[in-house]
Design a protein around this motif. Structure first.
Motif, PDB file in Angstrom:
ATOM      1  N   UNK A  52      -6.651  -8.456   9.883  1.00  8.27           N
ATOM      2  CA  UNK A  52      -8.263  -8.705   9.921  1.00  8.27           C
ATOM      3  C   UNK A  52      -8.435 -10.155   9.937  1.00  8.27           C
ATOM      4  N   UNK A  53      -9.024 -10.700  11.114  1.00 10.75           N
ATOM      5  CA  UNK A  53      -9.445 -11.773  10.981  1.00 10.75           C
ATOM      6  C   UNK A  53     -11.107 -11.984  10.783  1.00 10.75           C
ATOM      7  N   UNK A  54     -11.472 -13.169   9.868  1.00 10.99           N
ATOM      8  CA  UNK A  54     -12.827 -13.510   9.811  1.00 10.99           C
ATOM      9  C   UNK A  54     -13.249 -14.641  10.350  1.00 10.99           C
ATOM     10  N   UNK A  55     -14.701 -14.899  10.617  1.00  2.45           N
ATOM     11  CA  UNK A  55     -15.193 -15.891  11.033  1.00  2.45           C
ATOM     12  C   UNK A  55     -16.638 -16.012  10.246  1.00  2.45           C
ATOM     13  N   UNK A  56     -16.503 -17.070   9.810  1.00  2.00           N
ATOM     14  CA  UNK A  56     -18.005 -17.560   8.963  1.00  2.00           C
ATOM     15  C   UNK A  56     -18.765 -18.469   9.652  1.00  2.00           C
TER      16      UNK A  56
ATOM     17  N   UNK B 127     -21.133 -13.518  20.399  1.00  3.54           N
ATOM     18  CA  UNK B 127     -19.854 -14.031  19.568  1.00  3.54           C
ATOM     19  C   UNK B 127     -18.504 -13.510  20.105  1.00  3.54           C
ATOM     20  N   UNK B 128     -17.493 -13.986  19.996  1.00  5.10           N
ATOM     21  CA  UNK B 128     -16.159 -13.340  20.578  1.00  5.10           C
ATOM     22  C   UNK B 128     -14.916 -14.157  19.678  1.00  5.10           C
ATOM     23  N   UNK B 129     -14.004 -13.362  19.990  1.00  4.96           N
ATOM     24  CA  UNK B 129     -12.544 -13.601  19.632  1.00  4.96           C
ATOM     25  C   UNK B 129     -11.630 -14.195  20.896  1.00  4.96           C
ATOM     26  N   UNK B 130     -11.181 -15.483  21.154  1.00  2.00           N
ATOM     27  CA  UNK B 130     -10.205 -15.686  22.106  1.00  2.00           C
ATOM     28  C   UNK B 130      -8.871 -16.069  21.387  1.00  2.00           C
TER      29      UNK B 130
ATOM     30  N   UNK C 240     -27.105 -11.142   9.496  1.00  2.00           N
ATOM     31  CA  UNK C 240     -27.358 -11.409   8.203  1.00  2.00           C
ATOM     32  C   UNK C 240     -26.493 -12.285   7.592  1.00  2.00           C
ATOM     33  N   UNK C 241     -25.287 -11.950   7.400  1.00  2.00           N
ATOM     34  CA  UNK C 241     -24.343 -12.897   6.840  1.00  2.00           C
ATOM     35  C   UNK C 241     -24.044 -14.068   7.718  1.00  2.00           C
ATOM     36  N   UNK C 242     -23.810 -13.815   8.988  1.00  2.00           N
ATOM     37  CA  UNK C 242     -23.530 -14.854  10.161  1.00  2.00           C
ATOM     38  C   UNK C 242     -21.954 -14.685  10.079  1.00  2.00           C
ATOM     39  N   UNK C 243     -21.426 -13.393   9.921  1.00  2.00           N
ATOM     40  CA  UNK C 243     -20.026 -13.379   9.859  1.00  2.00           C
ATOM     41  C   UNK C 243     -19.513 -12.420  11.153  1.00  2.00           C
ATOM     42  N   UNK C 244     -18.370 -12.805  11.529  1.00  3.49           N
ATOM     43  CA  UNK C 244     -17.791 -12.135  12.697  1.00  3.49           C
ATOM     44  C   UNK C 244     -16.249 -11.707  12.396  1.00  3.49           C
ATOM     45  N   UNK C 245     -15.879 -10.457  12.396  1.00  3.22           N
ATOM     46  CA  UNK C 245     -14.420 -10.110  12.165  1.00  3.22           C
ATOM     47  C   UNK C 245     -13.794  -9.297  13.326  1.00  3.22           C
ATOM     48  N   UNK C 246     -12.428  -9.365  13.311  1.00  6.08           N
ATOM     49  CA  UNK C 246     -11.678  -8.643  14.279  1.00  6.08           C
ATOM     50  C   UNK C 246     -10.667  -7.749  13.552  1.00  6.08           C
TER      51      UNK C 246
ATOM     52  N   UNK D 246      -8.314  -5.548  28.204  1.00 10.22           N
ATOM     53  CA  UNK D 246      -7.403  -4.233  28.382  1.00 10.22           C
ATOM     54  C   UNK D 246      -6.237  -4.358  27.383  1.00 10.22           C
ATOM     55  N   UNK D 247      -5.660  -5.535  27.206  1.00 12.23           N
ATOM     56  CA  UNK D 247      -4.430  -5.518  26.572  1.00 12.23           C
ATOM     57  C   UNK D 247      -4.607  -5.049  24.816  1.00 12.23           C
ATOM     58  N   UNK D 248      -5.706  -4.968  24.264  1.00 10.68           N
ATOM     59  CA  UNK D 248      -6.035  -4.771  23.174  1.00 10.68           C
ATOM     60  C   UNK D 248      -6.994  -3.414  23.019  1.00 10.68           C
ATOM     61  N   UNK D 249      -7.392  -3.260  23.980  1.00 10.66           N
ATOM     62  CA  UNK D 249      -8.357  -2.002  23.799  1.00 10.66           C
ATOM     63  C   UNK D 249      -7.623  -0.913  23.219  1.00 10.66           C
ATOM     64  N   UNK D 250      -8.556  -0.185  21.973  1.00  7.53           N
ATOM     65  CA  UNK D 250      -8.190   0.705  21.393  1.00  7.53           C
ATOM     66  C   UNK D 250      -7.331   0.537  20.021  1.00  7.53           C
ATOM     67  N   UNK D 251      -7.035  -0.780  20.093  1.00  8.91           N
ATOM     68  CA  UNK D 251      -6.027  -1.417  19.046  1.00  8.91           C
ATOM     69  C   UNK D 251      -6.983  -2.222  18.258  1.00  8.91           C
ATOM     70  N   UNK D 252      -7.501  -3.032  18.700  1.00  8.09           N
ATOM     71  CA  UNK D 252      -8.568  -4.174  17.959  1.00  8.09           C
ATOM     72  C   UNK D 252     -10.150  -3.564  17.827  1.00  8.09           C
ATOM     73  N   UNK D 253     -10.713  -3.973  16.957  1.00  7.23           N
ATOM     74  CA  UNK D 253     -12.215  -3.500  16.768  1.00  7.23           C
ATOM     75  C   UNK D 253     -12.811  -4.968  16.352  1.00  7.23           C
ATOM     76  N   UNK D 254     -14.002  -5.283  17.164  1.00 11.26           N
ATOM     77  CA  UNK D 254     -14.663  -6.359  16.809  1.00 11.26           C
ATOM     78  C   UNK D 254     -16.105  -6.078  15.984  1.00 11.26           C
ATOM     79  N   UNK D 255     -16.584  -6.872  15.198  1.00 14.31           N
ATOM     80  CA  UNK D 255     -17.631  -6.598  14.607  1.00 14.31           C
ATOM     81  C   UNK D 255     -18.518  -7.702  14.005  1.00 14.31           C
ATOM     82  N   UNK D 256     -19.738  -7.791  13.772  1.00 13.39           N
ATOM     83  CA  UNK D 256     -20.518  -8.829  13.270  1.00 13.39           C
ATOM     84  C   UNK D 256     -21.370  -8.409  12.263  1.00 13.39           C
TER      85      UNK D 256
END
Length: 117
Positions: A19-23, A34-37, A74-80, A61-71
């Protein structure tokens, strides 16, 4: 101004999860999408997933079904959440955010993800 700081990268075995996080800090109310590249050696930087302020998502397409992005706006955080990782997922992953007022693109410094046995 908006500052983005990624964390959570590392070494993981094929089939594993990470799991990756972005603050985000600064003018959080200005952030729109927001996004992940990611960028692998010798390749162009590519979109992995993005998410609007309202929660609408898009995935490569290469990550569909395997990765989930969320944000959390309020906290100003993004996760993958990355599941079923493959060696071809190895890359530097960058957090991205944009604003419309003013029109700006923001990038984090990147975090390395290596999928290898």
């Amino acid at each position: 101004q908006v500052q983005l700081v990624e964390s959570g990268g590392g070494l993981v075995q094929p089939g594993g999860s990470l799991t990756l996080s972005c603050a985000a800090s600064g003018a959080l109310m200005r952030i729109n999408t927001m996004g992940w590249y990611r960028q692998a050696p010798g390749r162009q930087r590519e979109l992995v997933a993005d998410i609007t302020r309202g929660g609408d998502t898009d995935y490569a397409d290469s990550v569909q079904g395997r990765f989930t992005i969320s944000r959390d706006n309020i906290q100003g955080t993004l996760s993958l959440r990355m599941n079923s990782l493959k060696p071809e997922d190895t890359a530097v992953y960058y957090c991205n955010a944009d604003s419309v007022i003013p029109p700006r693109i923001y990038w984090g410094q990147g975090t390395q993800v290596t999928v290898s046995s």
